[in-house]
Design a protein around this motif. Structure first.
Motif, PDB file in Angstrom:
ATOM      1  N   PHE A  86      10.264  12.589  -9.482  1.00  0.00           N
ATOM      2  CA  PHE A  86      11.197  12.398 -10.481  1.00  0.00           C
ATOM      3  C   PHE A  86      10.986  13.465 -11.563  1.00  0.00           C
ATOM      4  O   PHE A  86      11.918  14.097 -12.191  1.00  0.00           O
ATOM      5  CB  PHE A  86      11.649  11.032 -10.692  1.00  0.00           C
ATOM      6  N   ALA A 112       6.834   9.313  -5.971  1.00  0.00           N
ATOM      7  CA  ALA A 112       8.060   9.296  -6.427  1.00  0.00           C
ATOM      8  C   ALA A 112       8.215   9.572  -7.990  1.00  0.00           C
ATOM      9  O   ALA A 112       9.069  10.325  -8.466  1.00  0.00           O
ATOM     10  CB  ALA A 112       8.713   7.978  -6.406  1.00  0.00           C
ATOM     11  N   ILE A 113       7.134   9.112  -8.737  1.00  0.00           N
ATOM     12  CA  ILE A 113       7.286   9.473 -10.173  1.00  0.00           C
ATOM     13  C   ILE A 113       6.988  10.851 -10.413  1.00  0.00           C
ATOM     14  O   ILE A 113       7.726  11.587 -11.204  1.00  0.00           O
ATOM     15  CB  ILE A 113       5.958   8.479 -10.874  1.00  0.00           C
ATOM     16  N   SER A 146       5.234   5.245  -4.618  1.00  0.00           N
ATOM     17  CA  SER A 146       5.749   5.117  -6.276  1.00  0.00           C
ATOM     18  C   SER A 146       5.159   6.189  -7.188  1.00  0.00           C
ATOM     19  O   SER A 146       5.611   7.099  -7.728  1.00  0.00           O
ATOM     20  CB  SER A 146       5.386   4.048  -6.613  1.00  0.00           C
ATOM     21  N   VAL A 147       3.773   6.601  -6.543  1.00  0.00           N
ATOM     22  CA  VAL A 147       3.041   7.755  -7.350  1.00  0.00           C
ATOM     23  C   VAL A 147       3.687   8.974  -7.085  1.00  0.00           C
ATOM     24  O   VAL A 147       4.070   9.917  -7.918  1.00  0.00           O
ATOM     25  CB  VAL A 147       1.538   8.030  -6.770  1.00  0.00           C
ATOM     26  N   MET A 190       0.751  -1.279  -0.106  1.00  0.00           N
ATOM     27  CA  MET A 190       0.081   0.000  -0.235  1.00  0.00           C
ATOM     28  C   MET A 190       0.825   1.194  -0.012  1.00  0.00           C
ATOM     29  O   MET A 190       0.609   1.929  -0.898  1.00  0.00           O
ATOM     30  CB  MET A 190      -0.855   0.276   1.370  1.00  0.00           C
ATOM     31  N   VAL A 191       1.854   1.172   0.939  1.00  0.00           N
ATOM     32  CA  VAL A 191       2.819   2.321   1.132  1.00  0.00           C
ATOM     33  C   VAL A 191       3.390   2.504  -0.341  1.00  0.00           C
ATOM     34  O   VAL A 191       3.595   3.647  -0.679  1.00  0.00           O
ATOM     35  CB  VAL A 191       3.759   2.049   2.099  1.00  0.00           C
ATOM     36  N   ILE A 192       3.841   1.300  -0.761  1.00  0.00           N
ATOM     37  CA  ILE A 192       4.514   1.364  -1.981  1.00  0.00           C
ATOM     38  C   ILE A 192       3.846   2.069  -3.160  1.00  0.00           C
ATOM     39  O   ILE A 192       4.365   2.807  -3.770  1.00  0.00           O
ATOM     40  CB  ILE A 192       4.958  -0.227  -2.592  1.00  0.00           C
ATOM     41  N   SER A 193       2.661   1.678  -3.190  1.00  0.00           N
ATOM     42  CA  SER A 193       1.714   2.418  -4.504  1.00  0.00           C
ATOM     43  C   SER A 193       1.585   4.238  -4.127  1.00  0.00           C
ATOM     44  O   SER A 193       1.925   4.702  -4.931  1.00  0.00           O
ATOM     45  CB  SER A 193       0.375   1.974  -4.590  1.00  0.00           C
ATOM     46  N   CYS A 194       1.437   4.173  -2.862  1.00  0.00           N
ATOM     47  CA  CYS A 194       1.384   5.720  -2.607  1.00  0.00           C
ATOM     48  C   CYS A 194       2.936   6.485  -2.880  1.00  0.00           C
ATOM     49  O   CYS A 194       3.114   7.342  -3.552  1.00  0.00           O
ATOM     50  CB  CYS A 194       1.167   6.028  -1.134  1.00  0.00           C
TER      51      CYS A 194
END
Lengths: 296, 281, 273
Positions: C14, C10-11, C7-8, C1-5
């Motif tokens: 960047f 992060a994307i 990564s959004v 879950m934390v990863i999806s948040c």
């Protein structure tokens, strides 16, 4: 008047269906006919003996075998990264108590789902540039990076499929376990997951298919036209979709073009097989709960 | 009866034949330096280089499976940028590096072949010669129909390359004299793709490395000069460039072996086979 | 879950980080201009933005009526026994790799368009729109279908009791009732068409210009990223791709947020295949 409108609408809908069917038949027929001729051992292994190529004792030139292996490796790696995360998140969204966080998570998943794959690829590429400048000067575009980006790409599908499957289970089922004194966790592991397993599995398969077909992400993150079998997760690699993309623009001879058709057919057969597997699982699940159209 | 002179001549001839076919023990096998090496070489950049690079890679990897060589395209600009930032080991360019590029990334450059850039059409097109001025006008979008240059009454389809291309840069500088290229022109991403586009479209005009010219596309005479590699070498055909391999700093042993192989006799054969003129060491 | 948040974020981070020099350096006006001539220092990406928009709109314009027709067919306008095989087939279409649409289009459709319209090279807006429309069709059909399904369950008996034929039910009851789903399908189909890279890259011709006709060559933002990604990393041309990425990201995000509002209450169907 109403009659006439109705029949007009009917005619239009027939037209739409026939047009679509025609286009699809044209697409598949064209590919099937041209690709079928190209399907032979030479398509895969070039001049290398098949067994030596499969056991990786001899490198393959002028064949799509390295691209096939590259795609399979890539997809396995991406699945390995995405599936545990996707399932866990989906379960969380479906079963645990709603809180202020849940809304934000759901939103993040939706936003992630909306990101075009080329942007995901660009992100991977930028990540490498960033790493090179800061932490790891050795960082390079590679199989692992592609797999990571693909995993992010399919993650939202996995989450949504898991969530929808679990939520679609009859609510009696949810309550039965709880009313028998199961903890939410026991309820999940012993009742909900086994019941929804097929649906989740079909979601997984669809996500795998999506990872196998994507071209834009890998275009920016490490795929190359000539690499041989993947040498490791930090190396460059070949992949089927990119190979097809490459041959469409650069076939140097008719033989290479024929190889493009062969490769396209192989990729189509792969994704079609994955799809049919998923479809079968979904249908049996739907039948099991007598909600035939729920998941269509 | 054979005279002594004749006998000696025959003997010498026989010797030459034997020496020519059987590699003498003292001559080194071009692949020998790779026997003790292992590792990987990632190559990217200039697309004219690809056929030469892949064939060399194939030979070397067959001789020593412990060496892995990957070949990608992208264009000369990609070659410079990728080798400069360490994303690949060899960055190919179809143009000389600019002083800025050399100093910024610390690149070493290795020219290995001469190539001309030919203006090419579909073989069905009756036009077979143009002047430089006509080519400039066509690419600027001033001449829009083939009949204006002696062809059929048909619209001209422009094909050009992306900005990363060394072929485009050579063509743009040496033939177009930095003149404009119509924004309408279709953009293809490599020499191979240019060839395929021209081979399919009877109204197309484009440009590509002479090494890529075969019966599928027609390279036209430019101001009367036939675009052949011989003319490119002699200077009779002026739109030429060198093909380079570039490394970041001095090449490591494996890279050096690869570069020496390309620049050696076996490499020269491969280069010739793909239509370029090798530069002798 | 934390990863999806994460990564959004992060994307977004960047893209913004790499696009930052444009904003900081005051080059904004240069990136958002109409000329793409990097050798002359003009790196405008507006033609690509227009190209993306036009291509997505036309692909939708072609696909949407077809999709609507197919859904109508499945819900009363066509014979009932054909419904399952038809929807099965549409489902199957989602599994066809995009690159295969592109490949067949390059080999088959491009020469066809060139043959019919001599002034076109075949690599054109039209070719890309036709190919893309076939690709987004299943997404549209499945989204509309999901909505119709929901409504169908509620109103079928009632309308049958009122004496409507299945065809009439679809036209005067189901269709109007499912209008939210119809909107959602249009918007998401558009977003999917906008996000495609491969088809545009393969058959649209990639000329950085605002097209004057359907037969002109165009370049989309997505194809622009793929084409320019590897040029000199400090140049403005290079920064332009991050600006392109940022635009795409923001547009799709905006679409999703709008849709969320539109659909609040109903569960959003899987947005992509």
């Amino acid at each position: 008047m109403i009659k006439r409108l109705t029949s007009l609408a009917q005619a239009c809908s027939w037209l739409a269906v026939v047009t679509t069917l025609g286009l699809v038949l044209l697409l598949l027929g064209f590919l099937g006919l041209r690709g079928f001729d190209a399907l032979n051992p030479a398509l895969f292994f070039g001049k290398t003996p098949a067994w030596a190529a499969i056991t990786a004792r001899l490198p393959v030139w002028h064949g799509i075998w390295p691209a096939c292996v590259g795609t399979v490796t890539l997809v396995l790696l991406a699945s390995l990264l995405a599936i545990p995360l996707g399932l866990a998140s989906g379960i969380y969204l479906a079963s645990y108590a709603p809180g202020p966080w849940k809304r934000w998570f759901a939103l993040a998943v939706e936003l992630l789902a909306a990101i075009p794959s080329i942007v995901m690829g660009l992100f991977g590429f930028a990540l490498i540039l960033f790493l090179k400048k800061t932490l790891a000067p050795q960082a390079n575009t590679c199989l692992l990076l592609s797999a990571g980006c693909l995993a992010l790409l399919v993650l939202p599908y996995l989450i949504l499929m898991t969530q929808t499957t679990l939520e679609a289970l009859p609510s009696e089922l949810r309550l039965t376990g709880l009313s028998l004194g199961f903890t939410p966790w026991q309820n999940l592991v012993h009742i909900l997951l086994p019941a929804g397993g097929r649906g989740i599995l079909s979601g997984v398969i669809l996500a795998v298919g999506r990872a196998a077909e994507d071209t834009a992400v890998i275009l920016l993150t490490g795929v190359v036209a000539n690499a041989g079998l993947p040498s490791g997760i930090l190396g460059k690699y070949e992949a089927l979709p990119f190979h097809i993309f490459y041959l469409a623009a650069e076939a140097r001879s008719d033989a290479e073009l024929a190889q493009g058709f062969g490769a396209a057919l192989v990729l189509l057969l792969l994704t079609a097989a994955l799809f049919l597997g998923a479809y079968y699982l979904q249908n049996t699940l739907a039948k099991a709960w007598k909600q035939k159209d729920l998941l269509i | 009866m054979l005279s002594r002179k004749k006998a000696a001549l025959v003997l010498i001839l026989m010797l030459t034949v034997i020496l020519g076919t059987v590699p003498p023990l003292w001559a080194q096998d071009p692949l020998a330096p790779f026997k003790t090496l292992e590792g990987k070489i990632d190559i990217a950049g200039g697309t004219a280089h690809i056929p030469v690079m892949t064939e060399a890679a194939e030979q070397i990897m067959k001789a020593n499976p412990k060496i892995r060589i990957t070949v990608a395209g992208g264009g000369s600009g990609v070659g410079v940028q990728k080798v400069g930032s360490g994303l690949v080991d060899i960055g190919n360019t179809g143009r000389a590096l600019t002083p800025a590029e050399v100093s910024k990334y610390g690149l070493k450059t290795f020219p290995f072949a001469i190539d001309g850039v030919a203006v090419a059409l579909n073989p069905q097109n009756p036009v077979s010669a143009l002047t430089s001025q006509q080519v400039r006008d066509i690419f600027a979008g001033k001449i829009k129909n083939w009949k204006e240059v002696g062809g059929a009454d048909a619209p001209i389809h422009l094909f050009t390359r992306d900005e990363a291309s060394g072929t485009r840069e050579t063509f743009w500088k040496k033939l177009l004299k930095k003149g404009p290229i119509d924004a309408k022109a279709n953009i293809v991403a490599s020499n191979g793709a240019m060839k395929m586009a021209l081979a399919q479209d009877s109204r197309a005009i484009g440009y590509l490395g002479i090494g890529f010219v075969d019966q599928k596309v027609k390279a036209i005479k430019l101001d009367g000069a036939e675009p052949t590699q011989e003319n490119a070498k002699s200077g009779a055909y002026q739109v030429t460039r060198l093909l380079f391999m570039n490394t970041k700093g001095d090449p490591q042993p494996l890279l050096l072996a690869f570069i020496n192989y390309i620049k050696g006799p076996r490499g020269a054969k491969i280069i010739q086979k793909h239509g370029f003129i090798p530069i002798q060491k | 879950m934390v990863i999806s948040c994460a990564s959004v974020l992060a994307i977004l981070g960047f893209l913004a980080y790499f696009a930052l020099p444009i904003f900081a350096g005051g080059h904004l006006g240069e990136i958002f201009s109409w000329e793409w001539r990097p050798f002359q220092g003009q790196c405008g990406i507006l033609p690509m933005a227009v190209g993306s928009f036009l291509l997505a709109v036309t692909a939708m314009g072609l696909a949407y009526p077809l999709g609507l027709g197919i859904c109508g067919f499945a819900h009363g306008l066509g014979p009932r026994w054909l419904r399952r095989p038809l929807l099965g087939l549409i489902h199957f279409l989602t599994s066809i790799p995009t690159v295969i649409y592109g490949f067949v289009s390059v080999i088959f459709l491009v020469p066809l368009v060139r043959g019919i319209f001599p002034e076109s090279t075949g690599y054109s807006w039209l070719t890309a729109a036709l190919t893309l429309s076939l690709m987004v069709l299943p997404t549209i059909v499945l989204l509309i279908q999901a909505q119709l399904q929901q409504v169908d369950g509620r109103v079928r008996l009632a309308s049958a009791a009122l004496g409507f034929s299945p065809a009439q039910t679809f036209l005067w009851v189901l269709g109007p009732q499912a209008s939210r789903g119809l909107w959602a399908a249009a918007v998401l189909g558009f977003s999917r068409a906008l996000g495609d890279t491969i088809i545009a890259l393969m058959v649209a011709g990639n000329a950085p210009q605002v097209p004057h006709s359907l037969l002109d060559s165009i370049r989309t933002l997505t194809a622009h990223i793929a084409l320019v990604v590897a040029t000199d990393s400090t140049s403005q041309a290079y920064q332009s791709i991050f600006a392109s990425g940022l635009i795409l990201f923001m547009v799709t995000t905006a679409i999703n947020l709008t849709l969320r509002r539109l659909q609040s209450g109903t569960r959003p169907a899987a947005s992509h295949d």
